[in-house]
Design a protein around this motif. Structure first.
Motif, PDB file in Angstrom:
ATOM      1  N   GLY A  16       0.812  -1.214   0.000  1.00  0.00           N
ATOM      2  CA  GLY A  16       0.000   0.000   0.000  1.00  0.00           C
ATOM      3  C   GLY A  16       0.842   1.259   0.000  1.00  0.00           C
ATOM      4  O   GLY A  16       0.525   2.232  -0.689  1.00  0.00           O
ATOM      5  N   GLY A  23       1.442   6.545  -6.872  1.00  0.00           N
ATOM      6  CA  GLY A  23       0.354   7.469  -7.186  1.00  0.00           C
ATOM      7  C   GLY A  23       0.764   8.918  -7.002  1.00  0.00           C
ATOM      8  O   GLY A  23       0.465   9.778  -7.829  1.00  0.00           O
ATOM      9  N   ALA A  44      -6.507   8.225  -8.429  1.00  0.00           N
ATOM     10  CA  ALA A  44      -7.296   7.065  -8.012  1.00  0.00           C
ATOM     11  C   ALA A  44      -6.416   6.025  -7.324  1.00  0.00           C
ATOM     12  O   ALA A  44      -6.811   5.430  -6.320  1.00  0.00           O
ATOM     13  N   LEU A  45      -5.221   5.807  -7.852  1.00  0.00           N
ATOM     14  CA  LEU A  45      -4.286   4.870  -7.235  1.00  0.00           C
ATOM     15  C   LEU A  45      -3.915   5.331  -5.832  1.00  0.00           C
ATOM     16  O   LEU A  45      -3.872   4.536  -4.889  1.00  0.00           O
ATOM     17  N   LEU A  47      -5.690   7.279  -3.844  1.00  0.00           N
ATOM     18  CA  LEU A  47      -6.857   7.187  -2.965  1.00  0.00           C
ATOM     19  C   LEU A  47      -7.223   5.739  -2.636  1.00  0.00           C
ATOM     20  O   LEU A  47      -7.826   5.481  -1.593  1.00  0.00           O
ATOM     21  N   LEU A  48      -6.881   4.796  -3.487  1.00  0.00           N
ATOM     22  CA  LEU A  48      -7.133   3.392  -3.186  1.00  0.00           C
ATOM     23  C   LEU A  48      -6.061   2.783  -2.289  1.00  0.00           C
ATOM     24  O   LEU A  48      -6.337   1.866  -1.520  1.00  0.00           O
ATOM     25  N   ALA A  49      -4.850   3.281  -2.381  1.00  0.00           N
ATOM     26  CA  ALA A  49      -3.742   2.697  -1.628  1.00  0.00           C
ATOM     27  C   ALA A  49      -3.835   3.023  -0.136  1.00  0.00           C
ATOM     28  O   ALA A  49      -3.523   2.171   0.702  1.00  0.00           O
ATOM     29  N   PRO A  51      -6.499   3.540   2.020  1.00  0.00           N
ATOM     30  CA  PRO A  51      -7.375   2.668   2.825  1.00  0.00           C
ATOM     31  C   PRO A  51      -6.907   1.213   2.843  1.00  0.00           C
ATOM     32  O   PRO A  51      -7.169   0.495   3.796  1.00  0.00           O
ATOM     33  N   PHE A  52      -6.212   0.784   1.804  1.00  0.00           N
ATOM     34  CA  PHE A  52      -5.713  -0.586   1.752  1.00  0.00           C
ATOM     35  C   PHE A  52      -4.742  -0.842   2.902  1.00  0.00           C
ATOM     36  O   PHE A  52      -4.779  -1.901   3.533  1.00  0.00           O
TER      37      PHE A  52
END
Length: 74
Positions: A16, A23, A44-45, A47-49, A51-52
């Protein structure tokens, strides 16, 4: 004699963090190059990383608590 704690390898955390750094780097590069489509992909990458990483840490914390409860039951 002390019991050794199980070592959990939080593999999602380095992945992450690595995805977040990619990102962030992509955002900076795409701002300089004025490339809007790839800028959105990089955002987007990022923002996804984030929370992961948090979800992975929560899962490992829950597994540690379950191990403690199992030891108390025994």
């Amino acid at each position: 004699m002390e019991k050794k704690k199980k070592l959990r390898c939080p593999l999602g955390v380095p992945g992450g963090i690595f995805a977040a750094l990619i990102g962030l780097t992509g955002i900076i590069i795409n701002i300089v190059n004025f490339d809007t489509f790839n800028l959105l992909i990089s955002a987007a990458l990022l923002l996804l990383a984030m929370p992961f990483v948090r979800v992975t840490m929560m899962v490992h914390g829950a597994n540690d608590r379950l191990d403690e409860l199992e030891e108390k039951i025994k």
